[in-house]
Design an enzyme around this catalytic site. Structure first.
Site, short mmCIF file in Angstrom:
data_model
loop_
_atom_site.label_atom_id
_atom_site.label_comp_id
_atom_site.label_asym_id
_atom_site.label_seq_id
_atom_site.Cartn_x
_atom_site.Cartn_y
_atom_site.Cartn_z
N ASP A 1 0.86 -1.19 0.00
CA ASP A 1 0.00 0.00 0.00
C ASP A 1 0.90 1.24 0.00
OD1 ASP A 1 -1.62 2.27 1.45
OD2 ASP A 1 -3.08 0.80 0.73
N GLU B 1 -4.43 2.44 -4.52
CA GLU B 1 -2.98 2.33 -4.40
C GLU B 1 -2.57 1.02 -3.74
OE1 GLU B 1 -4.43 4.60 -0.71
OE2 GLU B 1 -5.01 4.28 -2.79
#
Length: 580
Positions: A457, A500
Site C-alpha cells: 500500500d 494504491e
C-alpha cells in the site's frame, strides 16, 4: 532303302503304309501272322497281317505290357518260348521299336503255327523292317505335331484377329525400299475409309497426319530406320474420312534389313487412343483446377502420410506453404521434418504428439502453434486435418493450415483487457485472484511446497493526489508497478487490487524470501523518485506478508492474513514490513 511315305501325304496315308508294311512282313517271313503294336494303354493300336481272335489279341497285349515294363525284346534267331500267344500260334520273334532317345514306340511280332528259329538273314531282314516301321512311326509323330502346331497357330491367329478387331487397332506393312505401304481392312475402317479409298504410297499416308505432328512423326520414324531407337512409337493425330482428326498411337519395327543394314521392311500397328487422350485431358484439367483452387486459397492445403514404420512425408503441398511458414511446397515434400524444425520450441513437443495421438485414435487433428522461419517474425498457425487408415497400415491426412497471427493478436489484446489493469499493466483484481487460486490448487497437489502473499500500500498517496493532482498520482502508480515487475520471476504474479493497493504471490517462497523481495522493492522505490516538472517525489510503501500453504482452504483466508499484517505495518509508522 526308299522312304515309304511323303511329307505331303494326307493324314491317313501313314496308317495305310503301316498296314502295308505289316502285310509285307507276313508274306516275307511266311508266318501265320505279323503284328505291329503301336502306343500304349487306351491309345494302343494293333495292326496284323491276319485276323486275330479276341484271346490272341488279349495275349499280345499282355505280352506287350510285360515287355514294355522292361523294354524287353526277343532277340531274332533265339528260340521263342513255347508258351506263346496262344494255340495253335507260337511267338517266333518280338522286336521292340525304340526311338533315338530310348522311348518305346511299340514292337513287331512274328507268330506262326509251328515254332522255329530265324536264321541270320531273317534276323537282319526283321531289323530292316523294324527300321522302316520306326521311320513311319517317327513320320506319323512329326505329322501329328505339325497338325497340332497348325491348329494352335490358327487358334492364335483367330484370338489375335479378335483382339485386334476389338481394340481399335489396324495393321500396316511398309516396303521401305519402294515406298509402298499396305494397310489392313481394320486400319482403313479405323479412319472411316472403305477398302479402295486408301492408297499404298507412303507419301499419301503423310497427307493424313496433322500438320502440327508431321515433322515429329517423320523424325521419329527416321530415328528408328537409322537404328537410333529399338522401335518406332509415337502418338499423333490422323485425319479421318469425314475430315475430323483422331488421336492414334503408332508402333512399328523394322523386321528386315539388307547386308549393309539398310531397312527393307517395317511392320506396325495403329491404335485409336482418342478416348484415352480425352480422358487424360479431362484428368489434367481437373488436376489443374484443383491446383489452382488450392493455390488460391489463403492457406496451405496438404496431404500428409505416415507409414506404419513411422516414416512420414508430405505427398502434396499447395503453393500457400510459402506464405504460411516461409517454406516452398517442394521443400516440404522433399523433407517433412522441415516444418517441424521451424515450429516454436515451446510448441514443438505438442505439435509432434498431436500427430501421434491422431494416428493412434484416427481422431481429427486440430492444433494452434507458432512457427518462426529464418528471417521472419513468429507467426501463429492453425492446423486442421482428418486422418484415414490405408490398406498398408499407413495413415493419410488431408488437411489445411492457415495463418491466425492477426486473430491471436486480437485475442491477446482482448485477454489483456479482461485480465490487465489498464493504468499499471499489472493483473487486475479478478485475474490476480484466479492466479492465486491456481497457486493454491498446485500447493494442494504438492503439500511439501509453499508460497507467499505480499500486500503493498503506497504511503501518503492521497496527499500526492491532493498536492500534485491525479496525473502525478497515476504516474506514481505506474512507477511503482514498473518496480514490482522488475523484481518478479516468471513464476510470480503481481496485481493491482484497487486504488494504491497491490498484491504479489511468490511461488515456491517462504517468509524469509518474501521479506527479501519486499526489502528490495522498498529499496528500489527509495532510490528512484518520480520527477513531475523536474521536482523529485520519493515514494514509500507498507508491506504485509503471509504464507500460503496446502492447509489453506481458500485464498481469502491467506489474503486476510496479509491484509492484517499490512494494517500492522501502516499502524506501526508506515514504510514498514510486517508478516503474519
Amino acid at each position: 532303302m526308299q522312304p515309304l511315305c511323303s511329307t505331303n501325304a494326307p493324314v491317313s496315308a501313314n496308317d495305310e503304309r503301316l498296314d502295308g508294311l505289316v502285310r509285307l512282313l507276313g508274306r516275307h517271313f511266311a508266318v501265320a501272322a505279323a503284328v505291329l503294336v503301336v502306343g500304349a494303354g487306351g491309345a494302343r493300336r494293333i495292326l496284323s497281317s491276319a485276323v486275330l481272335g479276341e484271346l490272341q489279341r488279349a495275349q499280345i497285349i499282355e505280352a506287350e505290357d510285360a515287355g514294355a515294363t522292361r523294354h524287353a525284346a526277343v532277340d531274332p534267331g533265339q528260340q521263342a518260348s513255347p508258351a506263346g500267344v496262344g494255340s495253335p500260334l507260337h511267338l517266333i520273334a518280338r522286336y521292340p521299336l525304340l526311338a533315338s532317345q530310348g522311348r518305346r514306340l511299340g514292337a513287331l511280332y512274328l507268330l506262326d503255327e509251328r515254332p522255329h528259329e530265324l536264321d541270320a538273314g531273317q534276323r537282319q531282314a526283321l531289323q530292316d523292317f523294324a527300321t522302316l516301321a520306326l521311320e513311319l512311326l517317327a513320320r506319323e509323330a512329326d505329322e501329328a505335331r505339325q497338325r497340332h502346331e497348325i491348329a494352335a497357330l490358327r487358334d492364335s491367329e483367330r484370338r489375335m484377329a479378335l483382339a485386334i478387331a476389338g481394340s481399335g487397332t489396324g495393321i500396316w506393312d511398309r516396303n521401305v525400299a519402294t515406298g509402298e505401304i499396305h494397310y489392313s481392312s481394320g486400319w482403313k475402317a479405323l479412319l472411316g475409309y472403305a477398302e479402295h479409298e486408301v492408297g499404298n504410297r507412303i507419301e499419301e499416308s503423310y497427307t493424313r497426319v496433322h500438320p502440327a505432328d508431321l515433322e515429329y512423326v517423320k523424325a521419329t520414324i527416321q530415328a528408328h530406320l537409322d537404328q537410333r531407337t529399338a522401335a518406332y512409337e509415337v502418338e499423333h493425330r490422323l485425319r479421318c474420312r469425314d475430315g475430323q482428326y483422331k488421336w492414334v498411337c503408332s508402333r512399328g519395327k523394322v523386321v528386315e534389313r539388307d547386308s549393309q543394314g539398310r531397312p527393307l521392311r517395317m511392320i506396325g500397328t495403329t491404335t485409336d487412343i482418342t478416348a484415352m487422350r480425352m480422358l487424360a485431358e479431362r484428368v489434367r484439367q481437373t488436376a489443374d483446377l484443383m491446383t489452382d483452387l488450392t493455390n488460391e486459397v489463403p492457406g496451405m492445403v496438404f496431404q500428409y502420410r505416415r507409414a506404419a514404420s513411422g516414416e512420414s512425408c508430405f505427398t502434396y503441398v499447395s503453393a500457400g506453404a510459402q506464405a504460411i511458414c516461409g517454406l516452398s511446397a517442394a521443400q516440404l515434400m522433399a523433407d517433412a521434418q522441415a516444418l517441424t524444425a521451424i515450429v516454436h520450441p515451446e510448441d514443438r513437443r505438442a505439435f509432434i504428439e498431436s500427430f501421434e495421438h491422431c494416428a493412434e485414435r484416427l481422431s481429427p487433428w486440430h492444433l494452434e502453434f507458432r512457427v518462426q522461419a529464418p528471417g521472419r517474425d513468429i507467426a501463429w498457425c492453425q492446423g486442421e486435418a482428418r486422418p484415414r487408415r490405408q490398406d498398408d497400415g499407413s495413415v493419410l491426412w488431408h488437411g489445411f493450415m492457415t495463418d491466425v497471427t492477426a486473430r491471436k493478436q486480437i485475442e491477446g489484446e482482448l485477454q489483456a483487457l479482461a485480465t490487465t489493469d489498464f493504468l499499471t499493466q499489472l493483473a487486475n483484481r479478478r485475474h490476480f485472484m484466479a492466479q492465486l487460486e491456481a497457486v493454491l490448487a498446485r500447493l494442494q497437489r504438492s503439500p511439501g511446497q509453499s508460497a507467499a502473499i505480499l500486500m503493498f500500500d503506497l504511503d501518503h498517496f492521497k496527499a500526492i493526489n491532493d498536492r500534485w493532482g491525479h496525473d502525478v498520482g497515476d504516474q506514481a502508480l505506474r512507477h511503482f508497478a514498473a518496480i514490482l515487475r522488475g523484481q518478479l520471476r516468471k513464476t510470480d504474479t503481481a496485481g493491482r487490487l484497487g486504488g494504491e493497493e497491490f498484491a504479489v504471490v511468490l511461488s515456491e517462497a517462504d517468509l524469509p524470501k518474501a521479506m527479501q523481495f519486499a526489502t528490495r522493492v522498498q529499496g528500489e522505490l527509495a532510490r528512484t523518485p518520480i520527477l513531475p516538472d523536474g521536482e523529485q517525489i520519493f515514494l514509500a510503501v507498507s508491506v504485509g506478508i503471509s504464507s500460503l500453504s496446502s492447509c489453506d482452504t481458500s485464498v481469502e483466508a491467506a489474503l486476510s492474513r496479509s491484509d492484517m499484517a499490512l494494517y500492522c505495518a501502516k499502524r506501526g509508522g508506515r514504510n514498514r514490513i510486517e508478516h503474519h
